[in-house]
Design a protein around this motif. Structure first.
Motif, PDB file in Angstrom:
ATOM      1  N   LEU A 446       0.842  -1.196   0.000  1.00  0.00           N
ATOM      2  CA  LEU A 446       0.000   0.000   0.000  1.00  0.00           C
ATOM      3  C   LEU A 446       0.877   1.244   0.000  1.00  0.00           C
ATOM      4  O   LEU A 446       1.722   1.416   0.871  1.00  0.00           O
ATOM      5  CB  LEU A 446      -0.911   0.008   1.232  1.00  0.00           C
ATOM      6  N   GLU A 447       0.676   2.096  -0.998  1.00  0.00           N
ATOM      7  CA  GLU A 447       1.349   3.390  -1.050  1.00  0.00           C
ATOM      8  C   GLU A 447       0.371   4.440  -0.546  1.00  0.00           C
ATOM      9  O   GLU A 447      -0.616   4.757  -1.224  1.00  0.00           O
ATOM     10  CB  GLU A 447       1.805   3.720  -2.471  1.00  0.00           C
ATOM     11  N   SER A 448       0.628   4.950   0.645  1.00  0.00           N
ATOM     12  CA  SER A 448      -0.222   5.982   1.238  1.00  0.00           C
ATOM     13  C   SER A 448       0.441   7.332   1.024  1.00  0.00           C
ATOM     14  O   SER A 448       1.525   7.577   1.545  1.00  0.00           O
ATOM     15  CB  SER A 448      -0.413   5.712   2.734  1.00  0.00           C
ATOM     16  N   ARG A 449      -0.208   8.174   0.265  1.00  0.00           N
ATOM     17  CA  ARG A 449       0.399   9.455  -0.084  1.00  0.00           C
ATOM     18  C   ARG A 449      -0.297  10.589   0.648  1.00  0.00           C
ATOM     19  O   ARG A 449      -1.523  10.686   0.647  1.00  0.00           O
ATOM     20  CB  ARG A 449       0.340   9.674  -1.596  1.00  0.00           C
ATOM     21  N   ARG A 450       0.523  11.439   1.275  1.00  0.00           N
ATOM     22  CA  ARG A 450      -0.019  12.563   2.039  1.00  0.00           C
ATOM     23  C   ARG A 450       0.839  13.802   1.818  1.00  0.00           C
ATOM     24  O   ARG A 450       2.075  13.724   1.782  1.00  0.00           O
ATOM     25  CB  ARG A 450      -0.084  12.233   3.535  1.00  0.00           C
ATOM     26  N   PRO A 451       0.202  14.960   1.651  1.00  0.00           N
ATOM     27  CA  PRO A 451       0.964  16.199   1.551  1.00  0.00           C
ATOM     28  C   PRO A 451       1.679  16.460   2.872  1.00  0.00           C
ATOM     29  O   PRO A 451       1.149  16.185   3.951  1.00  0.00           O
ATOM     30  CB  PRO A 451      -0.111  17.258   1.288  1.00  0.00           C
ATOM     31  N   THR A 452       2.879  16.992   2.792  1.00  0.00           N
ATOM     32  CA  THR A 452       3.650  17.256   4.003  1.00  0.00           C
ATOM     33  C   THR A 452       4.551  18.457   3.768  1.00  0.00           C
ATOM     34  O   THR A 452       4.611  19.010   2.670  1.00  0.00           O
ATOM     35  CB  THR A 452       4.479  16.010   4.392  1.00  0.00           C
ATOM     36  N   TYR A 453       5.254  18.886   4.804  1.00  0.00           N
ATOM     37  CA  TYR A 453       6.145  20.033   4.737  1.00  0.00           C
ATOM     38  C   TYR A 453       5.447  21.238   4.118  1.00  0.00           C
ATOM     39  O   TYR A 453       5.845  21.760   3.091  1.00  0.00           O
ATOM     40  CB  TYR A 453       7.438  19.694   3.989  1.00  0.00           C
ATOM     41  N   GLY A 454       4.335  21.619   4.788  1.00  0.00           N
ATOM     42  CA  GLY A 454       3.594  22.769   4.320  1.00  0.00           C
ATOM     43  C   GLY A 454       2.914  22.538   2.993  1.00  0.00           C
ATOM     44  O   GLY A 454       2.716  23.472   2.226  1.00  0.00           O
ATOM     45  N   GLU A 455       2.545  21.266   2.719  1.00  0.00           N
ATOM     46  CA  GLU A 455       1.826  20.907   1.488  1.00  0.00           C
ATOM     47  C   GLU A 455       2.667  21.146   0.237  1.00  0.00           C
ATOM     48  O   GLU A 455       2.151  21.115  -0.875  1.00  0.00           O
ATOM     49  CB  GLU A 455       0.510  21.696   1.372  1.00  0.00           C
ATOM     50  N   SER A 456       3.963  21.385   0.391  1.00  0.00           N
ATOM     51  CA  SER A 456       4.822  21.591  -0.773  1.00  0.00           C
ATOM     52  C   SER A 456       5.310  20.270  -1.349  1.00  0.00           C
ATOM     53  O   SER A 456       5.768  20.215  -2.484  1.00  0.00           O
ATOM     54  CB  SER A 456       6.028  22.456  -0.389  1.00  0.00           C
ATOM     55  N   LYS A 457       5.237  19.207  -0.546  1.00  0.00           N
ATOM     56  CA  LYS A 457       5.704  17.895  -0.975  1.00  0.00           C
ATOM     57  C   LYS A 457       4.604  16.855  -0.790  1.00  0.00           C
ATOM     58  O   LYS A 457       3.755  16.981   0.101  1.00  0.00           O
ATOM     59  CB  LYS A 457       6.932  17.462  -0.160  1.00  0.00           C
ATOM     60  N   LEU A 458       4.636  15.846  -1.638  1.00  0.00           N
ATOM     61  CA  LEU A 458       3.731  14.711  -1.502  1.00  0.00           C
ATOM     62  C   LEU A 458       4.585  13.504  -1.136  1.00  0.00           C
ATOM     63  O   LEU A 458       5.365  13.016  -1.945  1.00  0.00           O
ATOM     64  CB  LEU A 458       2.973  14.451  -2.808  1.00  0.00           C
ATOM     65  N   ALA A 459       4.449  13.075   0.119  1.00  0.00           N
ATOM     66  CA  ALA A 459       5.257  11.958   0.608  1.00  0.00           C
ATOM     67  C   ALA A 459       4.498  10.654   0.456  1.00  0.00           C
ATOM     68  O   ALA A 459       3.301  10.582   0.741  1.00  0.00           O
ATOM     69  CB  ALA A 459       5.618  12.184   2.068  1.00  0.00           C
ATOM     70  N   THR A 460       5.193   9.633  -0.008  1.00  0.00           N
ATOM     71  CA  THR A 460       4.623   8.293  -0.092  1.00  0.00           C
ATOM     72  C   THR A 460       5.136   7.481   1.086  1.00  0.00           C
ATOM     73  O   THR A 460       6.336   7.290   1.251  1.00  0.00           O
ATOM     74  CB  THR A 460       5.016   7.603  -1.416  1.00  0.00           C
ATOM     75  N   ILE A 461       4.208   7.023   1.925  1.00  0.00           N
ATOM     76  CA  ILE A 461       4.546   6.256   3.122  1.00  0.00           C
ATOM     77  C   ILE A 461       4.152   4.799   2.899  1.00  0.00           C
ATOM     78  O   ILE A 461       3.063   4.513   2.384  1.00  0.00           O
ATOM     79  CB  ILE A 461       3.804   6.786   4.377  1.00  0.00           C
ATOM     80  N   ILE A 462       5.028   3.889   3.277  1.00  0.00           N
ATOM     81  CA  ILE A 462       4.725   2.466   3.164  1.00  0.00           C
ATOM     82  C   ILE A 462       5.021   1.774   4.492  1.00  0.00           C
ATOM     83  O   ILE A 462       5.791   2.280   5.301  1.00  0.00           O
ATOM     84  CB  ILE A 462       5.533   1.791   2.029  1.00  0.00           C
ATOM     85  N   GLY A 463       4.379   0.649   4.702  1.00  0.00           N
ATOM     86  CA  GLY A 463       4.599  -0.128   5.919  1.00  0.00           C
ATOM     87  C   GLY A 463       4.722  -1.598   5.584  1.00  0.00           C
ATOM     88  O   GLY A 463       4.225  -2.053   4.541  1.00  0.00           O
ATOM     89  N   PHE A 464       5.355  -2.338   6.475  1.00  0.00           N
ATOM     90  CA  PHE A 464       5.627  -3.750   6.210  1.00  0.00           C
ATOM     91  C   PHE A 464       4.969  -4.666   7.245  1.00  0.00           C
ATOM     92  O   PHE A 464       5.364  -5.804   7.417  1.00  0.00           O
ATOM     93  CB  PHE A 464       7.137  -3.994   6.170  1.00  0.00           C
ATOM     94  N   VAL A 465       3.958  -4.121   7.946  1.00  0.00           N
ATOM     95  CA  VAL A 465       3.198  -4.912   8.912  1.00  0.00           C
ATOM     96  C   VAL A 465       1.735  -4.843   8.523  1.00  0.00           C
ATOM     97  O   VAL A 465       1.210  -3.761   8.249  1.00  0.00           O
ATOM     98  CB  VAL A 465       3.380  -4.381  10.353  1.00  0.00           C
ATOM     99  N   CYS A 466       1.061  -5.992   8.480  1.00  0.00           N
ATOM    100  CA  CYS A 466      -0.358  -6.009   8.152  1.00  0.00           C
ATOM    101  C   CYS A 466      -1.195  -6.080   9.418  1.00  0.00           C
ATOM    102  O   CYS A 466      -0.817  -6.792  10.361  1.00  0.00           O
ATOM    103  CB  CYS A 466      -0.684  -7.193   7.241  1.00  0.00           C
ATOM    104  N   PRO A 467      -2.335  -5.364   9.454  1.00  0.00           N
ATOM    105  CA  PRO A 467      -2.814  -4.557   8.340  1.00  0.00           C
ATOM    106  C   PRO A 467      -2.017  -3.264   8.173  1.00  0.00           C
ATOM    107  O   PRO A 467      -1.575  -2.668   9.164  1.00  0.00           O
ATOM    108  CB  PRO A 467      -4.263  -4.256   8.729  1.00  0.00           C
ATOM    109  N   GLN A 468      -1.845  -2.858   6.928  1.00  0.00           N
ATOM    110  CA  GLN A 468      -1.269  -1.563   6.623  1.00  0.00           C
ATOM    111  C   GLN A 468      -2.397  -0.549   6.860  1.00  0.00           C
ATOM    112  O   GLN A 468      -3.439  -0.628   6.218  1.00  0.00           O
ATOM    113  CB  GLN A 468      -0.794  -1.528   5.176  1.00  0.00           C
ATOM    114  N   ILE A 469      -2.192   0.373   7.796  1.00  0.00           N
ATOM    115  CA  ILE A 469      -3.282   1.247   8.243  1.00  0.00           C
ATOM    116  C   ILE A 469      -3.066   2.681   7.767  1.00  0.00           C
ATOM    117  O   ILE A 469      -1.975   3.226   7.889  1.00  0.00           O
ATOM    118  CB  ILE A 469      -3.393   1.229   9.780  1.00  0.00           C
ATOM    119  N   SER A 470      -4.139   3.272   7.244  1.00  0.00           N
ATOM    120  CA  SER A 470      -4.089   4.674   6.815  1.00  0.00           C
ATOM    121  C   SER A 470      -5.408   5.353   7.136  1.00  0.00           C
ATOM    122  O   SER A 470      -6.460   4.713   7.177  1.00  0.00           O
ATOM    123  CB  SER A 470      -3.834   4.774   5.303  1.00  0.00           C
ATOM    124  N   THR A 471      -5.332   6.673   7.360  1.00  0.00           N
ATOM    125  CA  THR A 471      -6.547   7.477   7.474  1.00  0.00           C
ATOM    126  C   THR A 471      -6.624   8.388   6.256  1.00  0.00           C
ATOM    127  O   THR A 471      -5.595   8.867   5.759  1.00  0.00           O
ATOM    128  CB  THR A 471      -6.561   8.328   8.757  1.00  0.00           C
TER     129      THR A 471
END
Length: 653
Positions: A446-471
């Motif tokens: 799961l690639e969870s993408r969220r704006p960060t650093y003042g919405e100037s960047k779009l960071a892709t966060i990944i995890g290696f434990v299931c369930p992979q949780i995102s809001t």
């Protein structure tokens, strides 16, 4: 009793920078005590005023330079200060941060089987992360009840009565001791230290510990490395967010009347169009077919979502979740299903609505005690369902409830959580072993993408434990089209709940009618910022009401600062930590245009900015602009609306 304040030092927003590794570079940034944490510190002092025998201690985690902020906390009136500082903590996600802080508190003698006469206070969230996860994670690691988004708290008969801000209103919670609370910046403002207290603070020792002192291993802290340990989530890549809006048309005129007339003429003529440059052809990527592919899911399968029920109805953000859930399921193996967990009293009739919107199965938990959302039993029910069903992904709406529920469940399951996502995709992660130089592919992930650093960047966060949780940020995704003919499975589930899960109670819930749903459905949103504080946003509301009188679906909203100052309720907050909206017209009045606010409005078809300062960044993100005092412009604009002007929208009267 001991009152423990968790505090963080953060870079000034203007100096937030990202390093090449996708993590914040704090080396050159000036820092301050996180604003929300300042209110948490004050909340601790207020509780002590009701319980004078209490001891006040403040704890933080970070580099040695954080002692500067700890000294300020001591000057405010705290008795002791402790810092957990270790290079091995660098790059830790919120899960690892909560774990580390809980180890520090247990090392100091607090927790089950130790000193249990304590209260933890903290800020709602930090400006450099805006996740609001850590207080919930600390509470679960400490195995104590919690209250988040707290405005005020009083000590009553050995328990805490806390006012919790929720969408559209508030609740009064009754919490036992020990407990943890996170505070919004809408309560009692933090006090200024006295000179005598500042002198005392300079002479008070701040004790510093490393992870060895608090008996914390490196298994789940620091930068995560697939197959080797570290934080359960990592930043896999970062992209720059580019504006897709043409320069604004700025109204011209010698006085306010000419400005308004010119603005209306410009709207009739239409907005500027952005020149689209031809994209260069991308180089073909090297094939990864010869690399080993690792499926880390260990049999986990399917998507699990939560249907939040408010006043007997499924909340809109919960229905929105079914859009990315369905897309993710369709991107995975054939037969991957979407399951939604529905908890409450007499909620089974709502299951068919969830199926009609895209759920394949609805798991229903009926319990008279759960008519209203309660963090402890709900998180325990989720944990039991996850244990039985073993989903690979779990999704929550980033509401006040989802922001505290997801991280608490994550701790129960050993999983990290990615907050406020605007994109959710299935992808793959290429990992190179530093020692062997061998490359492998982790997929599907799961690639969870969220704006960060003042919405100037779009960071892709990944995890290696299931369930992979995102809001998912409310308003980001469309509600899936309803299909009444769609069939699905409805499954009852009976959880095993102890009395401890009901240690905290809800004394009162007050929810208004406006704000939440209306903002998502409005064609025009009139929003006010700090610049509209002189009349308490009254003219902002008057403009919205004038549009409503013309038959326009219009609503008023506010920037975060107006909510923090108590002028508007949280349900009407627009931006990164509020709601994402996409009206046909968004009118920003007295709003500076902070990137966090732009995050919530950039999907609007047309943005109008009214501000007296031509240098404010809101004009760089608008289609039309009026540079003038809102007190001079809005009365004229309201009269134009009453005469039939509707910001270019056709209205069927």
């Amino acid at each position: 009793m001991t009152i423990i304040s968790l505090m963080k030092q953060v870079p000034l927003p203007s100096e937030m920078r990202m390093g090449e590794d996708g993590l914040m570079d704090r080396t050159k940034a000036k820092s301050i005590i996180n604003v929300d944490c300042q209110y948490g510190l004050e909340a601790g002092l207020q509780i002590k005023s009701e319980y004078p025998e209490a001891k006040l201690i403040v704890c933080s985690m970070g580099p040695p330079s954080f002692t500067e902020s700890l000294e300020k906390a001591l000057a405010m009136g705290y008795d002791e200060a402790y810092l957990l500082s270790d290079r091995r903590l660098g790059g830790s996600d919120t899960y690892a941060t909560g774990l580390a802080l809980s180890h520090l508190l247990k090392h100091l003698g607090f927790g089950k089987g130790q000193d249990e006469d304590f209260i933890i206070v903290a800020g709602r969230q930090t400006s450099d992360g805006d996740t609001a996860h850590v207080p919930s994670q600390v509470a679960e690691f400490m195995d104590i009840p919690q209250g988040t988004f707290i405005e005020t708290a009083d000590f009553v008969d050995g328990r805490i009565h806390a006012k919790r801000i929720i969408e559209g209103g508030y609740q009064i919670l009754d919490l036992p001791i020990p407990c943890a609370m996170s505070f919004t910046p809408t309560g009692i403002p933090p006090r200024r230290p006295k000179l005598s207290d500042a002198i005392r603070a300079r002479n008070t020792e701040i004790k510093i510990f490393d992870i060895d002192d608090v008996k914390l291993s490196t298994d789940y802290i620091g930068i995560g490395v697939p197959g080797e340990g570290g934080s359960p989530t990592i930043v896999s890549k970062v992209a720059t967010i580019k504006s897709e809006r043409a320069p604004a048309k700025i109204a011209e005129g010698h006085d306010e009347e000419e400005l308004v007339e010119n603005f209306i003429e410009q709207m009739k003529a239409g907005k500027n169009q952005l020149e689209v440059k031809e994209k260069k052809a991308k180089k073909a990527k090297k094939s990864n077919d010869d690399l080993q592919r690792i499926d880390f899911r260990n049999g986990a399968s399917g998507i699990l979502t939560w249907a939040e029920v408010v006043k007997g109805k499924i909340s809109r953000p919960s229905l929105e979740l079914l859009t990315p859930a369905r897309e993710l399921a369709d991107s995975l193996e054939e037969g991957t299903t979407v399951t939604t967990l529905l908890i409450g009293k007499d909620v089974q009739p709502l299951a068919k609505e969830l199926i009609a919107h895209g759920a394949d199965e609805v798991i229903v938990v009926e319990d008279d005690r759960l008519e209203e959302y309660r963090i402890l039993p709900f998180s325990e029910i989720f944990s039991q369902v996850i244990e039985e069903r073993n989903p690979e992904i779990a999704l929550f709406a980033a509401t006040t409830a989802g922001r505290e529920l997801a991280p608490r469940i994550g701790v129960k399951r050993g999983s990290g959580v990615t907050a406020d996502c605007t994109q959710l995709l299935i992808g793959e992660h290429k990992h190179r072993n530093k020692a062997t130089k061998e490359q492998v592919i982790y997929a599907p992930i799961l690639e969870s993408r969220r704006p960060t650093y003042g919405e100037s960047k779009l960071a892709t966060i990944i995890g290696f434990v299931c369930p992979q949780i995102s809001t998912a940020r409310a308003g980001t995704f469309e509600v899936p089209q309803k299909d009444e003919t769609r069939e699905g499975k409805i499954t009852p589930f009976t959880p095993q709940l102890d009395e401890e899960e009901f240690a905290s109670t809800i004394l009162k819930t007050v929810i208004g009618e406006g704000g939440m749903q209306a903002l998502f459905e409005a064609d025009i949103i009139v929003a006010g910022g700090r610049g509209t504080s002189s009349d308490g946003m009254q003219m902002v509301k008057d403009l919205a009401q004038a549009l409503q009188a013309q038959g326009v679906k219009a609503e008023w909203a506010a920037s975060r600062v107006m909510v923090d100052e108590g002028v508007a309720e949280y349900a009407r907050q627009i931006g990164q930590t509020g709601k994402t909206v996409r009206p046909k017209v968004y009118v920003a009045i007295g709003i500076s245009g902070a990137v966090q606010h732009i995050a919530g409005i950039k999907e609007s078809e047309t943005i109008v900015a009214i501000n007296h300062n031509p240098k404010e960044s809101i004009f760089n993100n608008a289609d039309f602009g009026v540079v003038a005092d809102y007190e001079d412009i809005l009365p004229l604009l309201i009269e134009k609306v009453k005469a039939g002007f509707t910001f270019g929208l056709e209205v069927n009267r």
